[in-house]
Design a protein around this motif. Structure first.
Motif, PDB file in Angstrom:
ATOM      1  N   TRP A 120       0.711  -1.230  -0.083  1.00 10.70           N
ATOM      2  CA  TRP A 120      -0.107   0.162   0.164  1.00 10.70           C
ATOM      3  C   TRP A 120       0.778   1.208   0.040  1.00 10.70           C
ATOM      4  CZ3 TRP A 120      -0.927   4.406   2.768  1.00 10.70           C
ATOM      5  CH2 TRP A 120      -2.172   5.102   2.359  1.00 10.70           C
ATOM      6  N   SER A 128      -9.054   4.155   2.032  1.00 13.87           N
ATOM      7  CA  SER A 128      -8.412   2.728   2.031  1.00 13.87           C
ATOM      8  C   SER A 128      -8.918   1.922   3.169  1.00 13.87           C
ATOM      9  CB  SER A 128      -6.889   2.658   2.000  1.00 13.87           C
ATOM     10  OG  SER A 128      -6.622   3.477   0.705  1.00 13.87           O
ATOM     11  N   THR A 153     -10.967  -1.625   3.058  1.00 10.37           N
ATOM     12  CA  THR A 153     -10.416  -2.648   3.618  1.00 10.37           C
ATOM     13  C   THR A 153     -11.268  -3.434   4.514  1.00 10.37           C
ATOM     14  OG1 THR A 153      -8.348  -1.708   3.413  1.00 10.37           O
ATOM     15  CG2 THR A 153      -8.539  -3.622   4.983  1.00 10.37           C
ATOM     16  N   THR A 207      -6.356  -0.275  -3.340  1.00 12.95           N
ATOM     17  CA  THR A 207      -6.425  -0.780  -2.004  1.00 12.95           C
ATOM     18  C   THR A 207      -7.220  -2.298  -2.431  1.00 12.95           C
ATOM     19  OG1 THR A 207      -6.245   1.115  -0.816  1.00 12.95           O
ATOM     20  CG2 THR A 207      -7.102  -0.931   0.204  1.00 12.95           C
TER      21      THR A 207
END
Length: 413
Positions: free
Chosen positions: A138, A177, A181, A368
């Motif tokens: 990332w 992100s 996630t 992501t």
């Protein structure tokens, strides 16, 4: 060799140390907010960013973000790889009076804390090995390009986009992100009858919040790279926005629930600090008060958007950092003063700020997701449901956060 200003150098040294402290402070803040069985897991995720991202920064990271521009997209990895050509001689493009190595060190602290911010969103669901790969990938694929686009001479900076201390580069990218996630990993598996949120230690949260606030002065004021009037404005604006945001968040919570909460007061302050971050070096102090109030309000009511999205963002990273950072970045176009810095409010500035927010947020979300899909394909991403319910600390790390003395049957004999 250009002259080095001792006062400016001392100031940047101090600011760098303050920003470095913010990652351990974040570990305390998040560690106190999570349930007791996951305190160590989130704290180690925060601390390990110092090592992983620090090495990336030395071996190509700084060069990709701040090296000579390649097509407006990324920096040339060669010039500063392994800290080559990074010495004490100032670089006029970034800090004309400060050793270039301090620009390297100061920006490294920003790179370190950015992936750490995301950890609050996916508490108790990420395998540690996969997490290490995730933050490395990332940082390389999301953070470094975004930093170059705005701070390193990339295409967004050429359009006139500004971001004094990272509302877009740091808070927006990490916040979006984090949301992606948390959505990808799914809702936490909880023991039957367990409370949805039961902070392990509010005093620990308070300690972390206080240290974060203290470090935030270096985070924002250090962006001036000099002990000058601009740094003074950024410093003062940071204090004012955090203060008013704390009160505004408390107002909304009190109005809705009939009481204030200590955790709400602390989170409210953080939303104000995140919101003022991009604008701290571009606005008057009175505008900073308004930005803090608007930021706290937007972040507070973003909970309805999060509920609609049905995302289990454990510590609501997207609300505090994503929404806060994006709000502050947009408000530059509304409240910036050319008397403070070389940026004035107007439709043109608002337009390029909005464009940058959309581009960075969309890019962070897509990349992501791709990283998570790759890790998931190897079957190393999620911890099992049984471990989630038991907590990660003991099964994954073999330790407990608190080893308190307990009376057993032998004591009474």
């Amino acid at each position: 060799m250009q002259a080095i200003n001792a006062g400016d150098t001392a100031f940047v040294l101090l600011c760098t140390a303050l920003v470095c402290m913010m990652t351990p402070a974040l570990a305390l803040f998040y560690g106190g907010l999570v349930q007791q069985r996951n305190v160590l897991s989130i704290m180690i995720q925060n601390f390990v960013c110092i090592g992983v991202v620090g090495l990336i920064w030395v071996f190509g990271g700084f060069s990709l973000a701040f090296g000579p521009d390649i097509g407006g997209v990324i920096g040339n990895i060669v010039p500063y790889f392994g800290m080559y050509h990074i010495g004490v001689e100032p670089n006029p493009a970034y800090a004309p009076n400060v050793p270039f190595i301090m620009v390297f060190a100061y920006q490294m602290m920003f790179a370190i804390i950015t992936p750490a911010l995301m950890t609050g969103a996916f508490v108790g669901r990420f395998r540690f090995g996969a997490y290490l790969l995730f933050i490395a990938l990332w940082t390389i694929a999301v953070y470094l390009p975004a930093a170059h686009w705005i701070w390193g001479g990339g295409f967004l900076s050429r359009l006139g986009v500004v971001d004094f201390a990272g509302g877009i580069v740091i808070h927006a990218s990490a916040g979006v992100s984090a949301l992606v996630t948390a959505k990808f990993l799914g809702k936490r598996k909880m023991p039957a009858g367990a409370a949805e949120s039961q902070p392990a230690s509010l005093p620990l949260v308070a300690l972390g919040a206080g240290l974060l606030w203290f470090g935030w002065f270096g985070f924002n004021a250090g962006g001036a790279y000099a002990a000058d009037a601009l740094a003074a404005y950024a410093f003062t604006n940071t204090m004012l926005a955090g203060s008013v945001a704390m009160l505004v968040w408390m107002f909304w919570e009190w109005r809705e629930k009939g009481r204030a909460s200590f955790s709400g007061v602390l989170v409210g302050a953080v939303t104000g600090l995140a919101t003022i971050t991009p604008a701290s070096g571009y606005v008057e102090p009175m505008a900073a008060l308004l930005i803090g109030a608007i930021g706290a309000t937007c972040c507070y009511f973003a909970k309805y958007v999060q509920a609609w999205l049905k995302v289990d963002d454990t510590l609501e990273v997207w609300r505090a950092h994503g929404v806060g950072g994006m709000t502050g970045a947009l408000l530059i176009g509304v409240m910036a003063s050319s008397q403070i810095n070389k940026v004035a409010a107007g439709f043109g500035q608002l337009g390029v700020q909005a464009l940058a927010v959309v581009i960075v947020a969309a890019y962070a979300a897509v990349v992501t997701f791709v990283i998570l899909k790759i890790l998931d394909a190897f079957g190393i991403l999620r911890v099992s449901a049984a471990v989630q319910m038991a907590g990660l600390d003991k099964p994954m790390y073999g330790e407990d956060a608190y080893n308190l003395w307990e009376m057993d049957h032998t004591v009474s004999k």
